[in-house]
Design a protein around this motif. Structure first.
Motif, PDB file in Angstrom:
ATOM      1  N   ARG A  67      32.700  41.107  40.332  1.00 41.40           N
ATOM      2  CA  ARG A  67      33.963  40.559  39.842  1.00 41.40           C
ATOM      3  C   ARG A  67      35.100  41.540  40.079  1.00 41.40           C
ATOM      4  O   ARG A  67      36.213  41.141  40.452  1.00 41.40           O
ATOM      5  N   LYS A  68      34.833  42.821  39.872  1.00 41.46           N
ATOM      6  CA  LYS A  68      35.880  43.823  40.108  1.00 41.46           C
ATOM      7  C   LYS A  68      36.245  43.890  41.590  1.00 41.46           C
ATOM      8  O   LYS A  68      37.412  43.960  41.955  1.00 41.46           O
ATOM      9  N   VAL A  69      35.239  43.880  42.443  1.00 40.45           N
ATOM     10  CA  VAL A  69      35.478  43.996  43.880  1.00 40.45           C
ATOM     11  C   VAL A  69      36.153  42.741  44.425  1.00 40.45           C
ATOM     12  O   VAL A  69      36.971  42.810  45.342  1.00 40.45           O
ATOM     13  N   ALA A  70      35.824  41.575  43.844  1.00 40.24           N
ATOM     14  CA  ALA A  70      36.424  40.322  44.327  1.00 40.24           C
ATOM     15  C   ALA A  70      37.938  40.346  44.175  1.00 40.24           C
ATOM     16  O   ALA A  70      38.649  39.758  44.993  1.00 40.24           O
ATOM     17  N   GLY A  71      38.444  41.017  43.159  1.00 40.68           N
ATOM     18  CA  GLY A  71      39.894  41.107  42.984  1.00 40.68           C
ATOM     19  C   GLY A  71      40.551  42.067  43.951  1.00 40.68           C
ATOM     20  O   GLY A  71      41.773  42.063  44.089  1.00 40.68           O
ATOM     21  N   MET A  81      44.906  43.929  39.510  1.00 37.88           N
ATOM     22  CA  MET A  81      43.656  44.686  39.645  1.00 37.88           C
ATOM     23  C   MET A  81      43.873  45.897  40.555  1.00 37.88           C
ATOM     24  O   MET A  81      43.372  46.981  40.271  1.00 37.88           O
ATOM     25  N   LEU A  82      44.615  45.711  41.634  1.00 41.54           N
ATOM     26  CA  LEU A  82      44.894  46.819  42.545  1.00 41.54           C
ATOM     27  C   LEU A  82      45.694  47.914  41.843  1.00 41.54           C
ATOM     28  O   LEU A  82      45.384  49.104  41.964  1.00 41.54           O
ATOM     29  N   GLU A  83      46.694  47.511  41.068  1.00 39.42           N
ATOM     30  CA  GLU A  83      47.491  48.490  40.341  1.00 39.42           C
ATOM     31  C   GLU A  83      46.652  49.218  39.289  1.00 39.42           C
ATOM     32  O   GLU A  83      46.764  50.436  39.123  1.00 39.42           O
ATOM     33  N   GLU A  84      45.801  48.472  38.599  1.00 36.09           N
ATOM     34  CA  GLU A  84      44.946  49.085  37.592  1.00 36.09           C
ATOM     35  C   GLU A  84      44.009  50.116  38.209  1.00 36.09           C
ATOM     36  O   GLU A  84      43.844  51.216  37.687  1.00 36.09           O
ATOM     37  N   ARG A  85      43.385  49.768  39.330  1.00 34.06           N
ATOM     38  CA  ARG A  85      42.468  50.706  39.992  1.00 34.06           C
ATOM     39  C   ARG A  85      43.216  51.934  40.512  1.00 34.06           C
ATOM     40  O   ARG A  85      42.734  53.054  40.413  1.00 34.06           O
ATOM     41  N   ARG A 107      32.361  48.257  27.807  1.00 35.58           N
ATOM     42  CA  ARG A 107      32.994  47.907  29.068  1.00 35.58           C
ATOM     43  C   ARG A 107      33.964  46.756  28.873  1.00 35.58           C
ATOM     44  O   ARG A 107      33.760  45.894  28.022  1.00 35.58           O
ATOM     45  N   LEU A 108      34.991  46.729  29.692  1.00 36.96           N
ATOM     46  CA  LEU A 108      35.935  45.611  29.652  1.00 36.96           C
ATOM     47  C   LEU A 108      35.397  44.422  30.443  1.00 36.96           C
ATOM     48  O   LEU A 108      35.665  43.276  30.111  1.00 36.96           O
ATOM     49  N   PHE A 109      34.656  44.683  31.488  1.00 36.25           N
ATOM     50  CA  PHE A 109      34.165  43.591  32.339  1.00 36.25           C
ATOM     51  C   PHE A 109      32.677  43.513  32.241  1.00 36.25           C
ATOM     52  O   PHE A 109      31.984  44.439  32.156  1.00 36.25           O
TER      53      PHE A 109
END
Length: 109
Positions: A67-71, A81-85, A107-109
């Protein structure tokens, strides 16, 4: 002499049942306590249950990562998601942002 013949005859009559009982006891013991016996089967079943629990945890972790990578994929780029990472990797925070720390195991996710 007749007494000894009677004893000998009775002992000869008991030889086969004793051998048969010994074989039955041998196989019964190994059917329960052997490397492929009932107790070993129960131990293997317990290991399988523990392995399935570990597998479920690993699959949940993998799904969260997917899910994280899909964003972050190019065809579906989620700017938040890009800004958060980027902020997490660079350890950067804006002046007007509030930081809420989470425990390492939560965890959040």
């Amino acid at each position: 002499m007749a007494f000894l013949r009677g004893v000998k005859r009775r002992l000869q009559g008991l030889v086969l049942p004793v051998i048969f009982f010994g074989l039955c006891a041998y196989f019964a013991h190994h059917a329960t306590h052997g490397s492929r016996g009932l107790l070993a089967r129960d131990a293997r079943n317990a290991e399988i249950v523990a392995a399935r629990i570990v597998l479920a945890e690993a699959e949940a972790e993998r799904d969260a990562m997917e899910r994280k990578v899909a964003g972050l994929r190019a065809e579906h780029l989620d700017r938040d998601m890009l800004e958060e990472r980027a902020r997490a990797l660079l350890n950067v925070v804006a002046k007007d942002e509030i930081i809420i720390p989470y425990a390492p195991n939560r965890r959040l996710f």
